[in-house]
Scaffold this motif. Structure first.
Motif, short mmCIF file in Angstrom:
data_model
loop_
_atom_site.label_atom_id
_atom_site.label_comp_id
_atom_site.label_asym_id
_atom_site.label_seq_id
_atom_site.Cartn_x
_atom_site.Cartn_y
_atom_site.Cartn_z
N VAL A 195 77.87 -22.41 34.70
CA VAL A 195 78.74 -21.56 35.53
C VAL A 195 80.20 -21.82 35.18
CG1 VAL A 195 79.55 -21.11 37.87
CG2 VAL A 195 77.10 -21.33 37.42
N PHE A 196 80.57 -23.09 35.08
CA PHE A 196 81.96 -23.42 34.76
C PHE A 196 82.35 -22.94 33.37
CE2 PHE A 196 81.79 -26.55 38.29
CZ PHE A 196 82.98 -26.19 38.92
N THR A 197 81.45 -23.09 32.41
CA THR A 197 81.78 -22.63 31.05
C THR A 197 81.87 -21.12 31.01
OG1 THR A 197 81.42 -23.37 28.77
CG2 THR A 197 79.58 -22.27 29.83
N TRP A 198 81.08 -20.43 31.85
CA TRP A 198 81.17 -18.96 31.94
C TRP A 198 82.51 -18.55 32.53
CZ3 TRP A 198 81.61 -15.62 36.18
CH2 TRP A 198 81.47 -14.27 35.88
N ILE A 199 83.00 -19.27 33.54
CA ILE A 199 84.29 -18.95 34.16
C ILE A 199 85.41 -19.03 33.12
CG2 ILE A 199 86.01 -19.76 35.83
CD1 ILE A 199 83.68 -20.68 37.59
N GLY A 200 85.28 -19.93 32.15
CA GLY A 200 86.30 -20.07 31.12
C GLY A 200 86.09 -19.21 29.89
N SER A 201 85.05 -18.37 29.90
CA SER A 201 84.75 -17.54 28.74
C SER A 201 85.58 -16.26 28.75
CB SER A 201 83.25 -17.22 28.68
OG SER A 201 82.85 -16.52 29.83
N GLN A 202 85.45 -15.48 27.70
CA GLN A 202 86.36 -14.35 27.46
C GLN A 202 86.32 -13.29 28.56
OE1 GLN A 202 85.61 -11.91 23.92
NE2 GLN A 202 87.78 -11.99 23.48
N LEU A 203 85.13 -12.84 28.94
CA LEU A 203 85.03 -11.74 29.92
C LEU A 203 85.63 -12.11 31.28
CD1 LEU A 203 84.14 -8.92 30.69
CD2 LEU A 203 81.85 -9.84 31.17
N PRO A 204 85.24 -13.24 31.89
CA PRO A 204 85.86 -13.60 33.18
C PRO A 204 87.37 -13.79 33.09
CG PRO A 204 83.87 -14.86 32.84
CD PRO A 204 84.15 -14.17 31.55
N VAL A 205 87.83 -14.39 31.98
CA VAL A 205 89.28 -14.59 31.81
C VAL A 205 90.01 -13.25 31.78
CG1 VAL A 205 91.05 -15.31 30.15
CG2 VAL A 205 89.17 -16.86 30.72
N ILE A 206 89.44 -12.27 31.05
CA ILE A 206 90.06 -10.95 30.97
C ILE A 206 90.05 -10.26 32.33
CG2 ILE A 206 89.80 -8.63 30.01
CD1 ILE A 206 88.81 -9.93 27.42
N VAL A 207 88.91 -10.35 33.04
CA VAL A 207 88.80 -9.71 34.36
C VAL A 207 89.79 -10.33 35.34
CG1 VAL A 207 87.30 -9.36 36.35
CG2 VAL A 207 86.41 -9.00 34.04
N ILE A 208 89.85 -11.66 35.39
CA ILE A 208 90.77 -12.35 36.30
C ILE A 208 92.21 -12.02 35.94
CG2 ILE A 208 91.64 -14.62 37.00
CD1 ILE A 208 88.71 -15.61 36.68
N LEU A 209 92.51 -11.96 34.65
CA LEU A 209 93.86 -11.61 34.21
C LEU A 209 94.22 -10.20 34.68
CD1 LEU A 209 96.45 -12.12 32.59
CD2 LEU A 209 95.22 -11.30 30.55
N LEU A 210 93.32 -9.24 34.47
CA LEU A 210 93.60 -7.85 34.86
C LEU A 210 93.78 -7.71 36.37
CD1 LEU A 210 91.18 -5.87 32.50
CD2 LEU A 210 93.68 -6.04 32.34
N VAL A 211 92.92 -8.37 37.14
CA VAL A 211 93.03 -8.31 38.60
C VAL A 211 94.36 -8.90 39.05
CG1 VAL A 211 92.08 -9.23 40.76
CG2 VAL A 211 90.54 -8.33 39.01
N THR A 212 94.75 -10.03 38.44
CA THR A 212 96.02 -10.67 38.80
C THR A 212 97.19 -9.77 38.44
OG1 THR A 212 95.00 -12.83 38.38
CG2 THR A 212 97.40 -12.75 38.55
N LEU A 213 97.13 -9.14 37.26
CA LEU A 213 98.22 -8.26 36.83
C LEU A 213 98.34 -7.05 37.76
CD1 LEU A 213 97.72 -8.25 32.94
CD2 LEU A 213 99.43 -9.52 34.26
N ILE A 214 97.21 -6.48 38.14
CA ILE A 214 97.23 -5.33 39.06
C ILE A 214 97.82 -5.74 40.41
CG2 ILE A 214 95.73 -3.78 40.40
CD1 ILE A 214 93.87 -3.72 37.94
N PHE A 215 97.44 -6.91 40.90
CA PHE A 215 97.96 -7.40 42.17
C PHE A 215 99.47 -7.64 42.09
CE2 PHE A 215 98.89 -10.79 45.24
CZ PHE A 215 98.38 -10.21 46.40
N LEU A 216 99.92 -8.24 40.99
CA LEU A 216 101.35 -8.51 40.83
C LEU A 216 102.16 -7.21 40.76
CD1 LEU A 216 101.31 -11.42 38.21
CD2 LEU A 216 102.00 -11.58 40.60
N TYR A 217 101.62 -6.22 40.07
CA TYR A 217 102.37 -4.98 39.84
C TYR A 217 102.34 -4.05 41.04
CZ TYR A 217 104.21 -0.89 37.42
OH TYR A 217 104.98 0.19 37.05
#
Length: 201
Positions: free
Chosen positions: A36-58
């Motif tokens: 689970v932890f290695t999945w959280i650090g993988s490409q797809l979750p990182v991209i999703v978390i980044l996009l959600v954070t960017l949308i929230f910030l903007y």
């Protein structure tokens, strides 16, 4: 120093000691947790978390400078990882793998991505929390998440401990330098606005 030692035998004792201890804790339940932890650090979750954070910030906070800051942090970290992997071309561990991974080993991409993304998010959240206990809680949660993602890569047999440590260190340098420049930019912008308002008055 870690990058230099990788070419010789100096780092092998460190790696083997940590690997023996971490993988010595192996159990079915712990393996599921580490996946689970290695999945959280993988490409797809990182991209999703980044996009959600960017949308929230903007759209919610309207913090455009923080949005740009976060994009630069994550993109720069990814480019650094690609460059360093091609430079050192270290093979991954070949014994006792619990999952399969491809590509070179040093530095750990999961560790760099976790430290850069979650470290930057912790910094941005920390700025907006006025209470010391809240700030401490954010730092502790972020640090534990980053640490466990790195440990999971050792546990699952796809990285040496020196890969993880090297990833943490290069991302720490990158994040620190970026925060320093970002804070300098904010201070300069604030001073410029203050002088402008003074002139208008």
């Amino acid at each position: 120093m870690i990058a230099y030692w990788i070419g010789g035998a100096q780092i092998h004792h460190f790696d083997n000691t940590i690997i023996s201890w971490v993988q010595g804790q192996e159990s079915d339940s712990l393996t599921k947790i580490m996946k689970v932890f290695t999945w959280i650090g993988s490409q797809l979750p990182v991209i999703v978390i980044l996009l959600v954070t960017l949308i929230f910030l903007y759209f919610v906070l309207h913090h455009r400078s923080e949005l740009v800051f976060l994009i630069i942090i994550v993109t720069g970290s990814a480019l650094l990882n690609i460059l360093l992997k091609q430079l050192f071309r270290r093979d991954r561990p070949s014994l006792h793998r619990l999952i399969e991974e491809t590509g070179f080993s040093f530095p750990s991409g999961h560790s760099m991505a976790a430290f850069s993304l979650y470290g930057a998010i912790v910094f941005l959240v920390w700025k907006h929390i006025p209470y010391i206990l809240g700030r401490i809680a954010v730092i502790v949660v972020g640090a534990c998440l980053i640490l466990m993602i790195g440990v999971s890569r050792i546990y699952l047999g796809v990285h040496y401990p020196s890969d993880v440590l090297g990833g943490y260190l290069i991302s720490a340098c990158w994040l620190t330098a970026s925060i320093w420049l970002y804070q300098g930019y904010l201070e300069a912008a604030y001073e410029k606005n203050r002088r402008f308002r003074g002139q208008r008055v």
